[in-house]
Design an enzyme around this catalytic site. Structure first.
Site, short mmCIF file in Angstrom:
data_model
loop_
_atom_site.label_atom_id
_atom_site.label_comp_id
_atom_site.label_asym_id
_atom_site.label_seq_id
_atom_site.Cartn_x
_atom_site.Cartn_y
_atom_site.Cartn_z
N TYR A 31 0.84 -1.20 0.00
CA TYR A 31 0.00 0.00 0.00
C TYR A 31 0.87 1.24 0.00
CZ TYR A 31 0.88 0.94 4.99
OH TYR A 31 1.46 1.24 6.18
N ARG A 50 8.41 4.09 -4.73
CA ARG A 50 8.45 3.11 -3.63
C ARG A 50 7.42 1.99 -3.86
NH1 ARG A 50 7.73 5.39 2.33
NH2 ARG A 50 5.56 5.58 1.66
N ARG A 100 -7.10 -22.07 -2.00
CA ARG A 100 -6.10 -21.39 -1.18
C ARG A 100 -4.82 -22.20 -1.13
NH1 ARG A 100 -4.04 -21.61 3.92
NH2 ARG A 100 -3.60 -19.61 4.93
N HIS A 102 -0.34 -21.35 -0.39
CA HIS A 102 0.64 -20.29 -0.14
C HIS A 102 1.32 -19.84 -1.42
CE1 HIS A 102 -0.14 -21.49 3.92
NE2 HIS A 102 0.71 -20.60 4.41
N LYS A 146 6.58 -1.76 1.90
CA LYS A 146 5.39 -1.25 2.60
C LYS A 146 4.23 -2.22 2.43
CE LYS A 146 3.12 3.27 3.21
NZ LYS A 146 3.27 3.43 4.64
N GLU A 178 12.43 2.43 13.81
CA GLU A 178 11.49 3.48 13.36
C GLU A 178 10.25 3.41 14.21
OE1 GLU A 178 10.01 2.70 9.38
OE2 GLU A 178 10.06 0.54 9.76
N LEU A 202 11.38 1.34 6.88
CA LEU A 202 10.77 1.81 5.64
C LEU A 202 11.52 3.06 5.17
CD1 LEU A 202 8.16 1.29 3.87
CD2 LEU A 202 7.28 3.34 4.96
N1 PLP Z 1 7.73 3.91 8.86
C1 PLP Z 1 6.60 3.19 8.83
C2 PLP Z 1 6.60 1.81 9.43
C3 PLP Z 1 5.44 3.70 8.22
O1 PLP Z 1 4.33 2.96 8.16
C4 PLP Z 1 5.47 5.00 7.67
C5 PLP Z 1 4.30 5.58 7.05
O2 PLP Z 1 3.21 5.09 7.12
C6 PLP Z 1 6.66 5.73 7.75
C7 PLP Z 1 7.78 5.15 8.33
C8 PLP Z 1 6.76 7.11 7.17
O3 PLP Z 1 6.81 7.02 5.78
P1 PLP Z 1 6.31 8.21 4.84
O4 PLP Z 1 7.12 9.42 5.19
O5 PLP Z 1 6.62 7.73 3.47
O6 PLP Z 1 4.87 8.42 5.11
#
Ligand code: PLP
Length: 277
Positions: A31, A50, A100, A102, A146, A178, A202
């Site tokens: 997403y 991304r 279903r 995997h 993501k 993070e 991320l």
């Molecule tokens: N880290 C995580 C785990 C996130 O889910 C997000 C955004 O949802 C971010 C960092 C920040 O990313 P962005 O600046 O691209 O929104």
């Protein structure tokens, strides 16, 4: 609300997703969340890049990324949000496959869903700063993708809400990674420190924008490992994300940060960031 599902604009209550969709059964998808400020999707190209990276890493064959910009613009227009501050949400799963199993076959057609929704800027958090907690990072080792598999995020955020905290930031064996929905930066002697990019975080678009902004303003930055035991040395901490922009942290895990109010570098960066959109 008008949304976009697979190949068409429809009312949200007309969307039907199969229970055999691999997103539903395996969280097999990715997403994006993109900010819309009046008349402009912020850093759209970076978000789409991304998204493409995630598709490639997961081996999802979705060839319509180029059409997403026009779809989002049309969604803004159809939902009368042109003059509002909003977000666009995009989700692509590998698609519906039965029975279903995997493993997937390459004939599966991805499921695409996008919607836009008004989301005002959170001035309260940005102006007054927020309290955050710290937890151990129990996620898998591909946090650079993501994906919609967000259970560790959901559970950490729920604990944050229960404790009246804005966010949880995670560490792996004492090394900060993070936040649940944010990247994090620390300031000491006017230098901005943030964890370096690897498979454990991320690559946030806001993080990237903030680092670029710092360079253009002559603020020194350092991307390096940041350890839990150095937290007390920093005068300022801030969170970065598409929805939180630059949100100062005034308390972390019960300890006051700096003077307990948003710090001067964070506030300065926040102001300069707002000029970008
Ligand atoms: N880290 C995580 C785990 C996130 O889910 C997000 C955004 O949802 C971010 C960092 C920040 O990313 P962005 O600046 O691209 O929104």
């Amino acid at each position: 609300m008008q949304v976009f599902f697979n190949n068409e604009f429809v009312e949200d209550d007309k969307v039907h997703i199969s229970p055999f969709d691999r997103g539903f059964q395996f969280a097999d998808g990715i997403y994006e969340v993109i900010r819309y400020y009046p008349r402009n999707f912020f850093e759209l190209d970076a978000h789409l890049k991304r998204l493409k990276y995630g598709l490639t890493e997961l081996g999802i064959t979705f060839s319509n990324v180029e059409s997403i910009e026009a779809i989002l613009a049309e969604l803004i227009s159809r939902n009368n949000l042109s003059d509002k501050t909003a977000i666009a949400y995009i989700q692509i799963t590998r698609g519906t496959q039965r029975p279903r199993k995997h493993s997937y076959n390459n004939e599966v057609v991805p499921t695409f869903f996008a919607y836009v929704e008004e989301l005002p800027i959170n001035y309260d958090a940005m102006n007054n700063g927020v309290k955050i907690g710290i937890e151990q990072d129990i996620r898998w080792h591909r946090c650079d993708i993501k994906t919609i598999a967000l259970l560790p995020n959901v559970l950490s955020k729920q604990r944050a809400v229960q404790k009246n905290l804005f966010e949880i930031i995670w560490h792996r064996d004492g090394v900060i990674t993070e936040g649940v929905q944010t990247n994090v930066a620390f300031i000491k002697d006017d230098v901005v420190y943030t964890p370096l990019l690897n498979n454990l975080i991320l690559p946030g678009i806001t993080r990237q924008t903030v680092l670029r902004l710092c360079r253009s303003l002559g603020i020194q930055t350092s991307e390096r490992e940041i350890h839990l035991d150095e937290l007390k040395n920093f005068n300022e901490i801030f969170l970065m994300s598409t929805t939180a922009e630059i949100t100062p942290v005034v308390e972390i895990h019960g300890a006051i940060v700096g003077k307990g109010v948003p710090g001067k570098v964070s506030k300065y960066l926040q102001k300069q960031f707002q000029k970008l959109h």
